[in-house]
Design a protein around this motif. Structure first.
Motif, mmCIF file in Angstrom:
data_model
loop_
_atom_site.group_PDB
_atom_site.id
_atom_site.type_symbol
_atom_site.label_atom_id
_atom_site.label_comp_id
_atom_site.label_asym_id
_atom_site.label_seq_id
_atom_site.Cartn_x
_atom_site.Cartn_y
_atom_site.Cartn_z
ATOM 1 N N ILE A 164 0.801 -1.085 -0.110
ATOM 2 C CA ILE A 164 -0.003 0.063 -0.049
ATOM 3 C C ILE A 164 0.750 1.179 -0.045
ATOM 4 C CG2 ILE A 164 -1.624 1.291 1.512
ATOM 5 C CD1 ILE A 164 -2.816 -1.227 2.451
ATOM 6 N N ALA A 165 1.787 1.320 0.727
ATOM 7 C CA ALA A 165 2.714 2.452 0.894
ATOM 8 C C ALA A 165 3.617 2.602 -0.313
ATOM 9 C CB ALA A 165 3.813 2.331 2.280
ATOM 10 N N LYS A 166 3.854 1.518 -1.079
ATOM 11 C CA LYS A 166 4.550 1.729 -2.369
ATOM 12 C C LYS A 166 3.726 2.285 -3.300
ATOM 13 C CE LYS A 166 7.324 -0.928 -5.854
ATOM 14 N NZ LYS A 166 7.654 -2.523 -5.952
ATOM 15 N N ARG A 167 2.406 1.992 -3.248
ATOM 16 C CA ARG A 167 1.388 2.610 -4.217
ATOM 17 C C ARG A 167 1.293 3.943 -4.173
ATOM 18 N NH1 ARG A 167 -1.351 -2.313 -4.013
ATOM 19 N NH2 ARG A 167 -2.988 -1.403 -2.350
ATOM 20 N N VAL A 168 1.258 4.297 -2.637
ATOM 21 C CA VAL A 168 0.867 5.862 -2.268
ATOM 22 C C VAL A 168 2.211 6.719 -2.588
ATOM 23 C CG1 VAL A 168 0.811 7.242 -0.301
ATOM 24 C CG2 VAL A 168 -0.568 5.152 -0.416
ATOM 25 N N ARG A 169 3.526 6.202 -2.220
ATOM 26 C CA ARG A 169 4.493 6.893 -2.617
ATOM 27 C C ARG A 169 4.751 7.068 -4.422
ATOM 28 N NH1 ARG A 169 6.683 3.661 1.666
ATOM 29 N NH2 ARG A 169 7.618 2.169 0.271
ATOM 30 N N LYS A 170 4.157 6.119 -5.243
ATOM 31 C CA LYS A 170 4.000 6.490 -6.517
ATOM 32 C C LYS A 170 3.269 7.656 -6.865
ATOM 33 C CE LYS A 170 3.694 3.710 -10.774
ATOM 34 N NZ LYS A 170 3.121 2.229 -11.352
ATOM 35 N N ALA A 171 1.995 7.682 -6.099
ATOM 36 C CA ALA A 171 1.143 8.541 -6.420
ATOM 37 C C ALA A 171 1.734 10.043 -5.858
ATOM 38 C CB ALA A 171 -0.228 8.597 -5.631
ATOM 39 N N LEU A 172 2.408 10.045 -4.860
ATOM 40 C CA LEU A 172 3.216 11.141 -4.167
ATOM 41 C C LEU A 172 4.066 11.704 -5.533
ATOM 42 C CD1 LEU A 172 3.754 10.382 -0.718
ATOM 43 C CD2 LEU A 172 2.678 12.331 -1.459
ATOM 44 N N TRP A 173 5.018 10.709 -5.879
ATOM 45 C CA TRP A 173 5.767 10.897 -6.756
ATOM 46 C C TRP A 173 5.221 11.770 -8.030
ATOM 47 C CZ3 TRP A 173 11.042 11.432 -6.888
ATOM 48 C CH2 TRP A 173 11.890 11.416 -8.012
ATOM 49 N N ALA A 174 4.334 11.184 -8.475
ATOM 50 C CA ALA A 174 3.683 11.665 -9.792
ATOM 51 C C ALA A 174 3.023 13.099 -9.477
ATOM 52 C CB ALA A 174 2.171 10.700 -10.177
ATOM 53 N N GLN A 175 2.460 13.206 -8.229
ATOM 54 C CA GLN A 175 1.658 14.467 -7.893
ATOM 55 C C GLN A 175 2.910 15.475 -7.857
ATOM 56 O OE1 GLN A 175 1.762 16.386 -5.075
ATOM 57 N NE2 GLN A 175 -0.084 17.679 -5.775
ATOM 58 N N HIS A 180 10.163 16.040 -3.110
ATOM 59 C CA HIS A 180 10.740 16.958 -2.101
ATOM 60 C C HIS A 180 11.340 16.366 -1.209
ATOM 61 C CE1 HIS A 180 8.843 19.983 -4.924
ATOM 62 N NE2 HIS A 180 7.791 19.731 -4.275
ATOM 63 N N THR A 181 12.189 17.060 -0.151
ATOM 64 C CA THR A 181 12.732 16.671 1.104
ATOM 65 C C THR A 181 11.836 16.782 2.073
ATOM 66 O OG1 THR A 181 13.620 18.689 1.584
ATOM 67 C CG2 THR A 181 15.039 17.530 0.249
ATOM 68 N N PRO A 182 11.842 16.276 3.309
ATOM 69 C CA PRO A 182 10.969 16.318 4.325
ATOM 70 C C PRO A 182 10.821 17.962 4.698
ATOM 71 C CG PRO A 182 12.068 14.245 4.757
ATOM 72 C CD PRO A 182 12.600 14.999 3.509
ATOM 73 N N GLU A 183 11.978 18.793 4.779
ATOM 74 C CA GLU A 183 11.939 19.845 5.039
ATOM 75 C C GLU A 183 11.393 20.705 4.063
ATOM 76 O OE1 GLU A 183 14.985 17.542 6.924
ATOM 77 O OE2 GLU A 183 14.672 17.948 4.955
ATOM 78 N N GLU A 184 11.143 20.515 3.019
ATOM 79 C CA GLU A 184 10.524 21.218 1.870
ATOM 80 C C GLU A 184 9.069 21.033 2.011
ATOM 81 O OE1 GLU A 184 13.920 21.479 -1.755
ATOM 82 O OE2 GLU A 184 12.523 19.620 -1.304
ATOM 83 N N VAL A 185 8.749 19.682 2.454
ATOM 84 C CA VAL A 185 7.386 19.373 2.564
ATOM 85 C C VAL A 185 6.896 20.079 3.728
ATOM 86 C CG1 VAL A 185 5.512 17.825 2.611
ATOM 87 C CG2 VAL A 185 7.374 17.485 1.083
ATOM 88 N N HIS A 186 7.332 20.121 4.818
ATOM 89 C CA HIS A 186 6.889 20.851 6.209
ATOM 90 C C HIS A 186 6.689 22.365 5.631
ATOM 91 C CE1 HIS A 186 6.576 17.175 8.150
ATOM 92 N NE2 HIS A 186 8.024 16.785 8.109
ATOM 93 N N LYS A 187 7.768 22.749 4.939
ATOM 94 C CA LYS A 187 7.807 24.437 4.722
ATOM 95 C C LYS A 187 6.428 24.578 3.726
ATOM 96 C CE LYS A 187 9.349 28.625 3.886
ATOM 97 N NZ LYS A 187 8.290 29.080 2.766
ATOM 98 N N LEU A 188 6.130 23.646 3.027
ATOM 99 C CA LEU A 188 4.986 23.932 2.217
ATOM 100 C C LEU A 188 3.642 23.783 3.251
ATOM 101 C CD1 LEU A 188 5.668 21.759 -0.939
ATOM 102 C CD2 LEU A 188 5.694 24.250 -0.917
#
Length: 268
Positions: A164-175, A180-188
């Protein structure tokens, strides 16, 4: 005579309340399993919590039923069954039910307020939402399994969750957020939360002193940050700095979720 009057008054009140509650046929709401720990609230899904809150705001009777996304018409939750009809996507469900049953929660809003609500909703659901997905499935996947299932991802459960996590990470990459790095995502996420804080200001709700549909949308995400993403920068930002957002979370919870810590799945 006094007792008869009290009984008659109660009967009339109950009949009136029943009539108001039954203006919309009872709905079956299909959801993910509820978290096993009551402190994490009734839903891990932004969209399930949004729709369930909206039902409560409109006094719509519903029955929540746990299912899997694969059984949903669009392979995603939540969805509802209304009579023999199935409807998917929280936004489309709200639009359909508001129109069909003449619900008045957003009645009287100006074009400017409706446009503001639209922009807030799009920001939360198409941008801020993905920061929570990133935290749960890319940055801290082991933590989300403990919250969602009450146990770490080991054995057969670990294999299933890993897929499940693998599919979600694939969607995150496509989105895009998955790049992004964790720091960049938390900034957003922080930028979105600070903007929401400014928009809320000193008001009780996002469009004034009365709750509207957009408050259910924002609560769907903010409740995740406040109670279902422990140790995240978003949790501490809402709890410790953006006090008006924290107050908003508690206001919505106290008004519409008095059974917040009672909706815990029974232990087998």
């Amino acid at each position: 005579a006094i007792c008869q009057w009290i009984a008659l008054s109660f009967l009339l009140f109950s009949t009136s309340l029943s009539a108001r509650m039954s203006s919309v046929p009872e709905v079956t709401l299909f959801i993910f399993p509820r978290p096993p720990n009551p402190k994490h609230g009734p839903a891990l899904s932004v969209f399930v919590l949004k729709l369930e809150t909206w039902f409560r705001m409109n006094k719509i009777a519903y029955t929540a039923q746990v299912t899997r996304p694969q059984k949903a018409p669009k392979n995603k939750l939540p969805y509802i069954k209304l009579g023999n009809e199935e409807h998917s996507d929280s936004a489309f469900i709200i639009e359909m039910m508001t129109r069909r049953f003449n619900l008045s929660i957003d009645e009287g809003l100006s074009d400017e307020q409706l446009a503001k609500a639209h922009c807030i909703r799009r920001t939360v659901e198409e941008a801020t939402y993905w920061t929570a997905v990133y935290y749960r499935f890319q940055e801290r996947p082991n933590k989300v399994t403990v919250i969602a299932a009450g146990r770490p991802a080991t054995g057969l459960f670990g294999l299933i969750f890993g897929q499940i996590a693998k599919r979600v990470r694939k969607a995150l990459w496509a989105q895009g957020y998955g790049r992004h790095t964790p720091e960049e995502v938390h900034k957003l996420a922080a930028d979105d939360l600070r903007a929401l804080s400014v928009l809320l200001g000193s008001k009780s709700y996002f469009l004034g002193e009365n709750p509207t549909s957009v408050d259910a949308t924002v609560f769907g995400y903010l409740a995740q940050a406040r109670w279902v993403m422990p140790d995240s920068p978003e949790e501490s930002l809402v709890r410790d700095e953006l006090k008006n957002l924290d107050d908003f979370c508690w206001r919505m919870r106290n008004e519409y979720w008095r059974d917040w810590e009672e909706l815990v799945p029974a232990k087998k």
